[in-house]
Design an enzyme around this catalytic site. Structure first.
Site, mmCIF file in Angstrom:
data_model
loop_
_atom_site.group_PDB
_atom_site.id
_atom_site.type_symbol
_atom_site.label_atom_id
_atom_site.label_comp_id
_atom_site.label_asym_id
_atom_site.label_seq_id
_atom_site.Cartn_x
_atom_site.Cartn_y
_atom_site.Cartn_z
ATOM 1 N N CYS A 222 -3.248 -14.412 -4.053
ATOM 2 C CA CYS A 222 -3.004 -14.981 -2.721
ATOM 3 C C CYS A 222 -3.402 -16.455 -2.701
ATOM 4 O O CYS A 222 -3.643 -17.022 -1.642
ATOM 5 C CB CYS A 222 -3.705 -14.175 -1.638
ATOM 6 S SG CYS A 222 -5.469 -14.054 -1.857
ATOM 7 N N ASN B 61 -19.285 -6.431 -9.633
ATOM 8 C CA ASN B 61 -18.402 -7.548 -9.929
ATOM 9 C C ASN B 61 -17.231 -7.003 -10.756
ATOM 10 O O ASN B 61 -17.437 -6.409 -11.811
ATOM 11 C CB ASN B 61 -19.204 -8.585 -10.725
ATOM 12 C CG ASN B 61 -18.375 -9.802 -11.062
ATOM 13 O OD1 ASN B 61 -17.158 -9.718 -11.288
ATOM 14 N ND2 ASN B 61 -19.035 -10.932 -11.110
ATOM 15 N N ARG C 79 0.840 -1.201 0.000
ATOM 16 C CA ARG C 79 0.000 0.000 0.000
ATOM 17 C C ARG C 79 0.877 1.253 0.000
ATOM 18 O O ARG C 79 0.565 2.241 -0.667
ATOM 19 C CB ARG C 79 -0.905 -0.011 1.236
ATOM 20 C CG ARG C 79 -1.980 -1.064 1.157
ATOM 21 C CD ARG C 79 -3.054 -0.836 2.182
ATOM 22 N NE ARG C 79 -2.841 -1.487 3.456
ATOM 23 C CZ ARG C 79 -3.328 -2.686 3.783
ATOM 24 N NH1 ARG C 79 -4.041 -3.372 2.932
ATOM 25 N NH2 ARG C 79 -3.109 -3.190 4.978
ATOM 26 N N ASP D 155 -6.313 -6.988 -6.628
ATOM 27 C CA ASP D 155 -6.014 -7.831 -5.458
ATOM 28 C C ASP D 155 -7.212 -8.730 -5.155
ATOM 29 O O ASP D 155 -7.902 -8.542 -4.152
ATOM 30 C CB ASP D 155 -5.671 -6.931 -4.259
ATOM 31 C CG ASP D 155 -5.258 -7.740 -3.036
ATOM 32 O OD1 ASP D 155 -4.816 -8.897 -3.200
ATOM 33 O OD2 ASP D 155 -5.395 -7.218 -1.910
ATOM 34 N N PHE E 24 -11.212 -5.009 -6.427
ATOM 35 C CA PHE E 24 -11.293 -5.891 -5.249
ATOM 36 C C PHE E 24 -10.790 -5.089 -4.038
ATOM 37 O O PHE E 24 -9.833 -5.468 -3.367
ATOM 38 C CB PHE E 24 -10.459 -7.166 -5.446
ATOM 39 C CG PHE E 24 -10.799 -7.932 -6.698
ATOM 40 C CD1 PHE E 24 -11.840 -8.861 -6.698
ATOM 41 C CD2 PHE E 24 -10.105 -7.702 -7.885
ATOM 42 C CE1 PHE E 24 -12.160 -9.568 -7.856
ATOM 43 C CE2 PHE E 24 -10.417 -8.409 -9.045
ATOM 44 C CZ PHE E 24 -11.439 -9.344 -9.041
ATOM 45 N N ASP F 230 -15.734 -3.206 -5.430
ATOM 46 C CA ASP F 230 -15.809 -4.465 -4.693
ATOM 47 C C ASP F 230 -17.251 -4.967 -4.745
ATOM 48 O O ASP F 230 -18.191 -4.175 -4.793
ATOM 49 C CB ASP F 230 -15.368 -4.275 -3.233
ATOM 50 C CG ASP F 230 -14.996 -5.603 -2.576
ATOM 51 O OD1 ASP F 230 -13.787 -5.896 -2.454
ATOM 52 O OD2 ASP F 230 -15.918 -6.360 -2.189
#
Ligand code: SAH
Length: 393
Positions: free
Chosen positions: A335, A277, A210, A295, A226, A248
């Site tokens: 992730c 979406n 960030r 992300d 996201f 988001d």
């Protein structure tokens, strides 16, 4: 008193000797002394040499290493030392003006299955192994004393617990814990939903990234896809972004994101937050951005999802590449544990080429130093990211 033992098949001790903390059930020849799931056992090689002490279980992962000192004891003092070590590391690596960070990162801190996050005066933890479960009370006691926390909340849930044969446990473990808390990260303020937010409430692993985004945002139009509770967006706004669009699918997360902009002095009118979406948004928007952050949640939870997840990563990266200006910057993350860095790079490169562009890698991105990983345990490196500059071919 001596510990029960597991004896490995001939030659199967090599990973453990090289520091990898897991032994899979297929590598075990015999189990002596009838240990229960979560009990401490001594692992031995086929000719009877001690390899270390760790947690036993009957599932896929038969042994999780705690120490290679086979002659030591695992007792309350052992856990106190591990916790103190973890805290000492955080004192070195957590930046100033920050009161939220990962305090214990499972295998990365030599405590397989224990994750503890600090949010100001509160701790939120999760237990993922039968071994840690047995030390729960002692660990809570040490943590509480060492941190001087006001309240501790437990969020032990999910797939890893099921694999270890443990039911979910969610609720206050010590003191009073409010539903939400305000934390400070690099001087910025954020509301964290301690009880129902994703992960333990906040994506602490992205703190350093960030900051990098903030430093690249001056004068830029930024898309935070996201965006969850808007943390990247707040940093981009502080960094001088002209306009930050957050997208988001969760209306609840977006509401907190809006509050997070306001509590740091930025306006949601100037920096819109959209409930949508991201796949659709990226396909449909006509806006061109200077900087895009992607992300997404883990598209692959296990190996069998990898192929399908690759399609998802490819699609969002392709669309993002199309929505970037010439020389624009893409910060793209995965992730998903089963998606390797190499595979992720390949997917992203394919997407960028399909968009008719070429990418310069500015730097690889990952979790911060409060998320240490045992170098011998690559499975611990779940967050991977690429900071790229995209230009026409
Ligand atoms: N970057 C954030 C964390 C993102 S977590 C941070 O630093 O705080 C992933 C987010 O993706 C979650 O908030 C979830 O609500 C959202 N999400 C999942 N699928 C989505 C989709 N298809 N479109 C938009 N948002 C989605």
């Amino acid at each position: 008193m001596s510990y029960p033992r597991i004896i490995l098949r001939k030659g199967r001790e090599a990973p453990l000797r090289h520091g990898h903390p897991w032994v899979f059930s297929g590598a075990v020849a015999t189990v002596e002394g009838d240990p229960a799931p979560g009990d401490i056992v001594l692992a031995m090689d086929s000719i009877g040499r001690g390899l270390g002490l760790g947690f036993f279980n009957t599932g896929d992962i038969a042994f999780r290493l705690l120490t290679t000192d086979s002659a030591s004891r695992i007792d309350a003092d052992f856990w106190r030392r591990r916790i103190d070590q973890a805290i000492a590391l955080r004192k070195k690596v957590v930046p100033p003006e920050t009161d939220a960070y990962r305090l214990i990162n499972a295998e990365g801190d030599g405590m397989p299955g224990l994750v503890v996050d600090r949010y100001g005066s509160f701790l939120v933890f999760s237990i993922g192994t039968a071994g840690i479960e047995k030390w729960r009370e002692i660990l809570i006691g040490h943590l509480s004393a060492a941190v001087g926390s006001v309240g501790i909340y437990e969020r032990s849930e999910g797939r890893s617990r099921q694999l270890e044969g443990l039911p979910n446990r969610i609720g206050s473990a010590a003191g009073e814990v409010p539903a939400t808390a305000e934390i400070v990260e690099n001087g910025l303020r954020f509301e964290v939903d301690l009880m129902t937010g994703q992960k333990t409430g906040f994506f602490l692993d992205q703190r350093g990234n960030r900051e990098i985004i903030g430093a690249l945002s001056r004068g830029a139009t930024v898309l935070n896809a996201f965006s969850y509770t808007g943390a990247f967006s707040v940093y981009a706004a502080r960094g001088g972004a002209k306009r930050v669009v957050s997208v988001d699918a969760s209306a609840a997360a977006n509401e907190i994101a809006s509050g997070n902009l306001v509590r740091n002095g930025f306006s949601p009118e100037r920096h819109p937050i959209l409930t949508a979406n991201c796949f659709e948004y990226l396909r449909e928007t006509e806006e061109v951005f200077d900087l895009i952050i992607l992300d997404p949640p883990a598209f692959a939870k296990s190996r069998k999802d990898v192929e399908r997840s690759a399609k998802g990563y490819k699609e969002i990266n392709l669309q993002a590449a199309r929505r970037l200006c010439e020389g624009g910057i893409l910060a793209t993350f995965s992730c998903s544990n089963p998606v390797s860095v190499e595979l992720f790079e390949k997917i992203v490169l394919g997407a960028i080429q399909d968009a008719g562009k070429t990418a310069q890698l500015l730097r690889p991105l990952g979790a911060g130093p409060d998320h240490p990983v045992n170098l011998a345990h690559p499975e611990g490196l779940y967050l991977k990211g690429l900071l790229l500059c995209l230009t026409a071919k």
